[in-house]
Design a protein around this motif. Structure first.
Motif, PDB file in Angstrom:
ATOM      1  N   ASN A 108       0.828  -1.198   0.000  1.00  0.00           N
ATOM      2  CA  ASN A 108       0.000   0.000   0.000  1.00  0.00           C
ATOM      3  C   ASN A 108       0.867   1.254   0.000  1.00  0.00           C
ATOM      4  N   GLY A 110       0.651   4.423   1.877  1.00  0.00           N
ATOM      5  CA  GLY A 110      -0.150   4.910   3.006  1.00  0.00           C
ATOM      6  C   GLY A 110      -1.348   3.996   3.173  1.00  0.00           C
ATOM      7  N   SER A 111      -2.535   4.545   3.157  1.00  0.00           N
ATOM      8  CA  SER A 111      -3.735   3.741   3.332  1.00  0.00           C
ATOM      9  C   SER A 111      -4.353   3.338   1.980  1.00  0.00           C
ATOM     10  N   SER A 113      -4.289   1.372  -1.775  1.00  0.00           N
ATOM     11  CA  SER A 113      -3.729   0.304  -2.599  1.00  0.00           C
ATOM     12  C   SER A 113      -3.276   0.901  -3.932  1.00  0.00           C
ATOM     13  N   TYR A 312      -2.345  11.653  -1.841  1.00  0.00           N
ATOM     14  CA  TYR A 312      -3.270  10.641  -2.342  1.00  0.00           C
ATOM     15  C   TYR A 312      -4.100  11.109  -3.552  1.00  0.00           C
TER      16      TYR A 312
END
Ligand SMILES: [Zn+2]
Length: 328
Positions: A108, A110-111, A113, A312
């Protein structure tokens, strides 16, 4: 024999660690030379990356496009339309490196995928205006001598070029796209460090090659990163996809903590996202990073915060692109 094996293992690990070392440094202003080095290193270190020259500037600098992922669909993230906005190049290069690393190791980011990159690729164009960045960083010796005088005149005689926004010929690249270009303000009416829109749209090579490249890759969503103001602009015309586009902009606004830009009453036009929205009827965002700093580049001290807010955005928009239904 055992000892030799240990030594070999040790050396192997050392080489591995060097090749895995962080590439993009964020403690110095991001220059065109650093960009070139970082692209080469990232290309060398990670797979599933394609590096392409999408064209050259008026002074022969390469405009790079870097594709990450194996998706047939794609989105595009563009930095540094404007010379003084090289922090957006730094941000995009750090994003490329972080995503590439996670994608390669199937971990991953961070959080998030990175599996989405199997379906949707991300094209990074980290520095559309390397001539402008080079001028803004006060390295005028990298231009022909007769042109240096001309640059000084376009900067109204000021020897510090930190406010430089235009390309190497004094044309503002974000006032060069064929989207209500005529309605744009005619001032200044000659080449300048900022705001000169040119004699006609697409006369700046940078903009011409970018629009050609966009036609080639046909992205689902496009983002142009700028500085400063901590704002997300998403709307240009009163088209039929306002609701759809606003939902996407809202997600980015939530992610970054930047406010949603109010749609202007009168379209200003001439910008990249104006063109993309009207030409393709697909979502495009202008994201302004950094607190307002006036006519200069944001200070390096704001980078970490801006990175946390934006890291992100690429993966999120890739997800959006996957779910996107092309309008008829
Ligand atoms: Zn800008």
């Amino acid at each position: 024999m055992k000892k030799l094996l240990f030594i070999l293992l040790f050396l192997f690990l050392q080489v591995e660690m060097v090749s895995m070392a962080k590439v993009v440094e964020t403690t110095h202003p991001y220059s065109y030379d650093i960009l070139k080095q970082d692209i080469a290193k990232i290309h060398h270190t990670y797979k599933k990356i394609e590096v392409k020259s999408i064209g050259k500037t008026h002074f022969g600098r390469t405009i790079y496009g870097i594709k990450l992922g194996e998706g047939k669909q794609n989105i595009v993230l563009i930095g540094a339309h404007h010379g003084r906005e090289w922090m957006t190049s730094m941000l995009l290069m750090k994003k490329l490196e972080g995503y590439a690393k996670a994608y390669q190791h199937q971990t991953n980011f961070g959080s998030f995928s990175t599996d989405i990159l199997n379906d949707v690729s991300i094209w990074f164009i980290p520095m559309l205006n390397p001539d402008g960045v080079t001028i803004q960083q006060n390295t005028l010796d990298k231009f022909p001598q007769d042109h240096q005088k001309y640059l000084l005149a376009m900067n109204e005689g000021l020897e510090n070029f930190e406010r430089w926004k235009a390309n190497g010929l004094g044309v503002d690249l974000n006032r060069q796209y064929p989207a209500d270009w005529k309605a744009l303000n005619h001032q200044p009416d000659s080449p300048s460090y900022q705001f000169y829109k040119g004699k006609k749209p697409l006369e700046a090579k940078e903009v011409k090659v970018l629009t050609q490249f966009i036609r080639e890759i046909n992205p689902v969503i496009a983002v142009a990163y700028h500085s400063s103001g901590e704002e997300v602009f998403w709307n240009y015309y009163n088209g039929k996809h306002l609701h759809r586009d606003k939902q996407i902009a809202k997600k980015v606004s939530k992610l970054t903590g930047y406010k949603l830009g109010k749609p202007p009453k009168h379209a200003t036009g001439g910008g990249f996202t104006d063109w993309f929205i009207t030409h393709y009827h697909r979502p495009a965002l202008t994201i302004e990073i950094s607190p307002l700093v006036g006519e200069t580049s944001p200070p390096l001290s704001v980078f970490e915060t801006e990175w946390e807010r934006n890291k992100y955005v690429g993966l999120t928009l890739a997800e959006e692109a996957k779910n996107f239904k092309k309008p008829k």
